[in-house]
Design an enzyme around this catalytic site. Structure first.
Site, PDB file in Angstrom:
ATOM      1  N   GLU A   1      34.558   4.140  -3.356  1.00 40.94           N
ATOM      2  CA  GLU A   1      35.935   3.658  -3.508  1.00 40.94           C
ATOM      3  C   GLU A   1      36.117   2.165  -3.254  1.00 40.94           C
ATOM      4  O   GLU A   1      36.766   1.493  -4.031  1.00 40.94           O
ATOM      5  CB  GLU A   1      36.891   4.448  -2.591  1.00 40.94           C
ATOM      6  CG  GLU A   1      38.303   3.879  -2.711  1.00 40.94           C
ATOM      7  CD  GLU A   1      39.391   4.789  -2.233  1.00 40.94           C
ATOM      8  OE1 GLU A   1      39.146   5.620  -1.358  1.00 40.94           O
ATOM      9  OE2 GLU A   1      40.523   4.647  -2.763  1.00 40.94           O
TER      10      GLU A   1
ATOM     11  N   ASP B   1      33.854   8.499  -0.834  1.00 42.06           N
ATOM     12  CA  ASP B   1      35.169   8.031  -0.394  1.00 42.06           C
ATOM     13  C   ASP B   1      35.103   7.945   1.128  1.00 42.06           C
ATOM     14  O   ASP B   1      35.058   8.964   1.810  1.00 42.06           O
ATOM     15  CB  ASP B   1      36.283   8.984  -0.844  1.00 42.06           C
ATOM     16  CG  ASP B   1      37.660   8.357  -0.645  1.00 42.06           C
ATOM     17  OD1 ASP B   1      37.763   7.387   0.125  1.00 42.06           O
ATOM     18  OD2 ASP B   1      38.628   8.846  -1.256  1.00 42.06           O
TER      19      ASP B   1
ATOM     20  N   ILE C   1      37.165   7.021   3.483  1.00 36.22           N
ATOM     21  CA  ILE C   1      38.307   7.701   4.119  1.00 36.22           C
ATOM     22  C   ILE C   1      39.227   8.141   2.985  1.00 36.22           C
ATOM     23  O   ILE C   1      39.847   7.309   2.321  1.00 36.22           O
ATOM     24  CB  ILE C   1      39.091   6.781   5.092  1.00 36.22           C
ATOM     25  CG1 ILE C   1      38.171   6.262   6.207  1.00 36.22           C
ATOM     26  CG2 ILE C   1      40.283   7.543   5.686  1.00 36.22           C
ATOM     27  CD1 ILE C   1      38.876   5.363   7.242  1.00 36.22           C
ATOM     28  N   ASP C   2      39.276   9.436   2.748  1.00 35.12           N
ATOM     29  CA  ASP C   2      40.249   9.932   1.766  1.00 35.12           C
ATOM     30  C   ASP C   2      41.500  10.307   2.551  1.00 35.12           C
ATOM     31  O   ASP C   2      41.418  10.878   3.642  1.00 35.12           O
ATOM     32  CB  ASP C   2      39.690  11.142   1.001  1.00 35.12           C
ATOM     33  CG  ASP C   2      40.599  11.515  -0.159  1.00 35.12           C
ATOM     34  OD1 ASP C   2      41.343  10.642  -0.654  1.00 35.12           O
ATOM     35  OD2 ASP C   2      40.576  12.700  -0.568  1.00 35.12           O
TER      36      ASP C   2
ATOM     37  N   THR D   1      43.912   7.799   3.182  1.00 32.16           N
ATOM     38  CA  THR D   1      44.027   6.631   4.082  1.00 32.16           C
ATOM     39  C   THR D   1      45.447   6.492   4.641  1.00 32.16           C
ATOM     40  O   THR D   1      45.633   6.144   5.807  1.00 32.16           O
ATOM     41  CB  THR D   1      43.594   5.337   3.358  1.00 32.16           C
ATOM     42  OG1 THR D   1      42.263   5.515   2.887  1.00 32.16           O
ATOM     43  CG2 THR D   1      43.611   4.134   4.281  1.00 32.16           C
TER      44      THR D   1
ATOM     45  N   ASP E   1      37.401  10.921  -5.461  1.00 34.33           N
ATOM     46  CA  ASP E   1      38.392  11.855  -4.920  1.00 34.33           C
ATOM     47  C   ASP E   1      38.076  13.298  -5.298  1.00 34.33           C
ATOM     48  O   ASP E   1      38.530  14.224  -4.633  1.00 34.33           O
ATOM     49  CB  ASP E   1      39.793  11.519  -5.464  1.00 34.33           C
ATOM     50  CG  ASP E   1      40.321  10.200  -4.925  1.00 34.33           C
ATOM     51  OD1 ASP E   1      40.519  10.116  -3.712  1.00 34.33           O
ATOM     52  OD2 ASP E   1      40.529   9.255  -5.715  1.00 34.33           O
TER      53      ASP E   1
HETATM   54  C1  IPD Z   1      44.427   8.956  -1.791  1.00 37.67           C
HETATM   55  C2  IPD Z   1      44.427  10.455  -1.791  1.00 37.67           C
HETATM   56  C3  IPD Z   1      45.768  11.081  -2.115  1.00 37.67           C
HETATM   57  C4  IPD Z   1      46.527  10.449  -3.216  1.00 37.67           C
HETATM   58  C5  IPD Z   1      46.551   8.941  -3.043  1.00 37.67           C
HETATM   59  C6  IPD Z   1      45.128   8.401  -2.967  1.00 37.67           C
HETATM   60  P1  IPD Z   1      42.617   7.316  -0.677  1.00 37.67           P
HETATM   61  O1  IPD Z   1      43.091   8.453  -1.729  1.00 37.67           O
HETATM   62  O2  IPD Z   1      43.415  10.986  -2.570  1.00 37.67           O
HETATM   63  O3  IPD Z   1      45.622  12.439  -2.421  1.00 37.67           O
HETATM   64  O4  IPD Z   1      47.830  10.950  -3.238  1.00 37.67           O
HETATM   65  O5  IPD Z   1      47.214   8.334  -4.106  1.00 37.67           O
HETATM   66  O6  IPD Z   1      45.203   6.999  -2.872  1.00 37.67           O
HETATM   67  O7  IPD Z   1      43.044   6.014  -1.287  1.00 37.67           O
HETATM   68  O8  IPD Z   1      43.308   7.594   0.589  1.00 37.67           O
HETATM   69  O9  IPD Z   1      41.161   7.463  -0.613  1.00 37.67           O
END
Ligand code: IPD
Length: 280
Positions: free
Chosen positions: A71, A90, A92-93, A95, A221
């Site tokens: 990412e 990823d 930190i998914d 975030t 993701d």
């Molecule tokens: C997020 C998550 C989330 C989505 C956000 C993303 P991140 O990824 O996957 O489900 O709703 O738009 O940005 O950026 O926290 O790795």
């Protein structure tokens, strides 16, 4: 028995995900430097970067020829997926959740070999949920096998989607229409703001389906968790074509079975047609 390459990749990925989980757990309630990416709902912190750099650094040391789709370092344009072992990361998914200390957040590592996902690991160190899968070997939560829900009737299904995409003007109408359409047919909807973990909840059988597509959503993701869902007996479709997901085209419907996936596919498609028709 001698270890094959994929055993070694798996061992390393597990070690890295646990180390990263420790960093996430120890930092979630502390001060963070927050930077906006697409907007104030799409964030990155120094810990996203730190975790990703550590993972990539350690893998490169061990396997200099491996590739990465990650990412914080890949950028807007996805590289081509090659036959080489490719680490899809990823750091930190979720975030935004992490920034708020909302405990649904995770570290994600997937590995593709010859363009097929062979390893998927999603770790939420706050709730101590470690989801793992290897191709052909089933899916697990903390080492215990998991299976998707047996529900086939959408009116009895709990469906997740991301209402947060309404924040993006380009997605607002589509998202509203999709939410209205899904809510009409499903038993309930939930929205957690963490794609990989929500896909794992489908694998775990506590959510019947998840639709994910939107700004900022990418291969990291969905790739690892897609393997976890299919190994748990579910399906992951490309929400545009209705075919099996191509991880390089991250627009997915993950579901407990083909019946729920297909029903959701048609509902979303109809909702989208309505928006397109209204805007003509
Ligand atoms: C997020 C998550 C989330 C989505 C956000 C993303 P991140 O990824 O996957 O489900 O709703 O738009 O940005 O950026 O926290 O790795």
């Amino acid at each position: 028995m001698a270890k094959i390459n994929e055993d070694l990749y798996y061992d390393l990925a597990m070690e890295l995900v646990r180390d990263a989980g420790k960093v996430l757990r120890e930092s979630i309630n502390g001060r963070k430097t927050i930077t906006e990416k697409l907007s104030n709902w799409d964030l990155v912190t120094e810990y996203d970067q730190k975790i990703e750099d550590t993972i990539i650094g350690r893998v490169k040391k061990e396997y200099p020829n491996h590739k990465f789709i990650a990412e914080e370092s890949t950028g807007k344009n996805l590289p081509e997926l090659t036959d080489d072992p490719t680490w899809i990361i990823d750091p930190i998914d979720g975030t935004l959740n992490y920034v708020h200390s909302f405990p649904h957040t995770c570290v994600v590592i997937g590995i593709a070999v010859k363009k097929e996902m062979v390893i998927g690991i999603v770790y939420n160190p706050i709730l101590e949920q470690l989801f793992t899968a290897r191709k052909g070997q089933g899916a697990f939560l903390n080492g215990t096998p998991i299976k998707t829900s047996k529900i086939e009737d959408l009116s009895k299904a709990l469906v997740c989607l991301e209402v947060g995409f309404m924040k993006a003007e380009s997605m607002r109408e589509l998202t509203i229409e999709r939410v209205k359409a899904v809510l009409k047919e499903a038993q309930g909807i939930r929205t957690l703001g963490v794609a990989a973990l929500t896909l794992c909840y489908v694998a775990l059988g506590i959510v019947e389906a998840y639709h994910i597509e939107g700004p900022g959503i990418s291969t990291w993701d969905i790739a690892a968790a897609s393997l976890i869902i299919t190994e748990a007996g579910g399906v992951v479709l490309d929400r545009k074509t209705g075919e099996r997901i191509n991880i390089m085209k991250p627009r997915a419907i993950g579901a407990c079975n083909a019946k729920i996936a297909t029903d959701l596919f048609h509902i979303i498609r109809e909702a989208d047609s309505k928006v397109i028709e209204n805007n003509k």
